[in-house]
Scaffold this motif. Sequence first.
Motif, mmCIF file in Angstrom:
data_model
loop_
_atom_site.group_PDB
_atom_site.id
_atom_site.type_symbol
_atom_site.label_atom_id
_atom_site.label_comp_id
_atom_site.label_asym_id
_atom_site.label_seq_id
_atom_site.Cartn_x
_atom_site.Cartn_y
_atom_site.Cartn_z
ATOM 1 N N ARG A 27 42.744 -10.120 25.213
ATOM 2 C CA ARG A 27 44.104 -10.658 25.779
ATOM 3 C C ARG A 27 43.788 -12.079 26.393
ATOM 4 O O ARG A 27 45.010 -12.619 26.342
ATOM 5 C CB ARG A 27 44.134 -9.317 26.789
ATOM 6 C CG ARG A 27 45.522 -9.530 27.674
ATOM 7 C CD ARG A 27 45.902 -8.614 28.717
ATOM 8 N NE ARG A 27 45.794 -7.230 28.077
ATOM 9 C CZ ARG A 27 46.928 -6.519 27.320
ATOM 10 N NH1 ARG A 27 48.157 -7.548 27.166
ATOM 11 N NH2 ARG A 27 46.846 -5.297 26.638
ATOM 12 N N ARG A 28 42.703 -12.157 27.099
ATOM 13 C CA ARG A 28 42.702 -13.373 27.739
ATOM 14 C C ARG A 28 42.954 -14.726 26.758
ATOM 15 O O ARG A 28 43.462 -15.608 27.029
ATOM 16 C CB ARG A 28 41.785 -13.736 28.642
ATOM 17 C CG ARG A 28 41.478 -12.654 29.804
ATOM 18 C CD ARG A 28 42.739 -12.813 30.880
ATOM 19 N NE ARG A 28 42.401 -13.981 31.538
ATOM 20 C CZ ARG A 28 43.288 -14.245 32.369
ATOM 21 N NH1 ARG A 28 44.171 -13.468 32.832
ATOM 22 N NH2 ARG A 28 42.947 -15.306 33.301
ATOM 23 N N THR A 29 42.203 -14.485 25.577
ATOM 24 C CA THR A 29 42.188 -15.322 24.719
ATOM 25 C C THR A 29 43.645 -15.427 24.111
ATOM 26 O O THR A 29 44.050 -16.641 23.853
ATOM 27 C CB THR A 29 41.334 -15.040 23.407
ATOM 28 O OG1 THR A 29 39.795 -15.073 24.147
ATOM 29 C CG2 THR A 29 41.208 -15.903 22.427
ATOM 30 N N LEU A 30 44.233 -14.450 23.818
ATOM 31 C CA LEU A 30 45.715 -14.696 23.384
ATOM 32 C C LEU A 30 46.662 -15.355 24.216
ATOM 33 O O LEU A 30 47.428 -15.905 23.776
ATOM 34 C CB LEU A 30 46.137 -13.387 22.967
ATOM 35 C CG LEU A 30 45.776 -12.355 21.706
ATOM 36 C CD1 LEU A 30 45.934 -11.161 21.857
ATOM 37 C CD2 LEU A 30 45.929 -12.919 20.355
ATOM 38 N N GLU A 31 46.469 -15.109 25.566
ATOM 39 C CA GLU A 31 47.138 -15.734 26.619
ATOM 40 C C GLU A 31 46.856 -17.266 26.564
ATOM 41 O O GLU A 31 47.669 -18.050 26.752
ATOM 42 C CB GLU A 31 46.988 -15.171 27.798
ATOM 43 C CG GLU A 31 47.476 -13.834 28.007
ATOM 44 C CD GLU A 31 47.022 -13.048 29.254
ATOM 45 O OE1 GLU A 31 47.654 -11.965 29.612
ATOM 46 O OE2 GLU A 31 45.920 -13.719 30.131
#
Length: 445
Positions: free
Chosen positions: A223-227
């Motif tokens: 999720r953090r990478t997608l953000e």
Amino acid sequence: MSAKPSTTIPPGPAPSMPRPIRVAASLILLRDGAHGMEVLLLRRAEKADDQNSGASVFPGGVVDTHDRRLHLMCKGLDDAAASARLGVADGGLDYYAAAVRECFEEAGVLFASDAEDRLVELDRLPPSRLEAMRHAAEQGTDALLAMCEAQGWRLAMDRLAYFSHWLTPPGMPRRFDTRFFIAQMPAGQDVKPDGRETVEHMWLKPAEAADPRRGLKLMNVTRRTLEQLARFGSAAACMAHARSQTRIVLNMPRLADGPSGRRAVNIEEAAYEEIGRIDPDGQGHAHYALEPGLATRLSARVVRVAGAPDSHHSYFVGGEGGQWALIDPAPHGVARSEAPGQVKWLLWTAARPQPSAESLDALRSAWPDATVLSPEPGDTLRLAGATLHVRQAGSADQGAPARQFLLAEERTLFTGCGAAAPAVHATGEAAWIAPASGFIFRTPR
């Protein structure tokens, strides 16, 4: 004060044997779609006892000891340059090789160049031949090596850009030290999940994939990478950013409890440094939210009682003799049950504490043996095993509190209400700041 959600939290249990950390590599594939940059996600197969079962992930896996043999087939990057980029002494190319190998095994996408330095177009091969090649490569590194040698291909490491570095939090059943790379999806190839480890694939805009309404099961790191990826409008812009990074910081979240249950707390969150201090092994006795009345043992010498949103924290500070000072008692008192020992002094960071009659009555009732002190800057207060130096917080015309208290044994500064952050650690005496509200944090190095 409102009802207390917790009593004072004791020091955590002795840490168990450290869990082994496995090194891993992941390859994030990007392409430009009709409405912006898209990223490839694979859905993992449902498996028992797998913390990531059914999750949507990027292609990747554990670095194999045999991945070093793939150096023979790598082009565009040698081990010295790869190691320098990743900040390791040697073996940096192992990560790149593992990312390419895992991408081929899980997604059927291979970053390899032919004799003319063109990326191979696997779709030109007969499906049966491609399937046989992929099956053979899945049997081990040597098979992939033999396949590339037979075809005259070299693994195109120059098409990958190092993007991020993540370490699984302490306390998790399995821990991975993972390097993430990005690359643009090669032309002439299709994504084909292997059907065993991965069972479905999707191309989505990063923001869409990260949106909870999409309903994907995402690990914190995904999720953090997608953000992060959502900031870029094109694959080329994202690649350019990755190649321009001169220093990539290790991200290691930490586990903590709170109103929404246990979750990973990321490095930029306010609670992160405190969690690392009081629960470095992920035993589960730290919090990411400070509910009013929550008592937290910050160390053997310090217990904090969290204040209401419009109030301030109170701190018990003590030492080996079982006597404690209470800094900035809450307006309506602090419950006697929250004290870790006998309270000897009541201290305020304000210049002239003027609690209301009601508050004074509550304090006298709770701490009948305590003495109210108004020490001057430069004074030193001593409890057995704890030394408090009184420091000037600012000039009177600045409207700042008149004093702060430095716990010498732990180099922790209790700043009081309204203290200005730039001023509290100007002397370099303090290593930690205990503010009037919020979490404790390290002083800038």
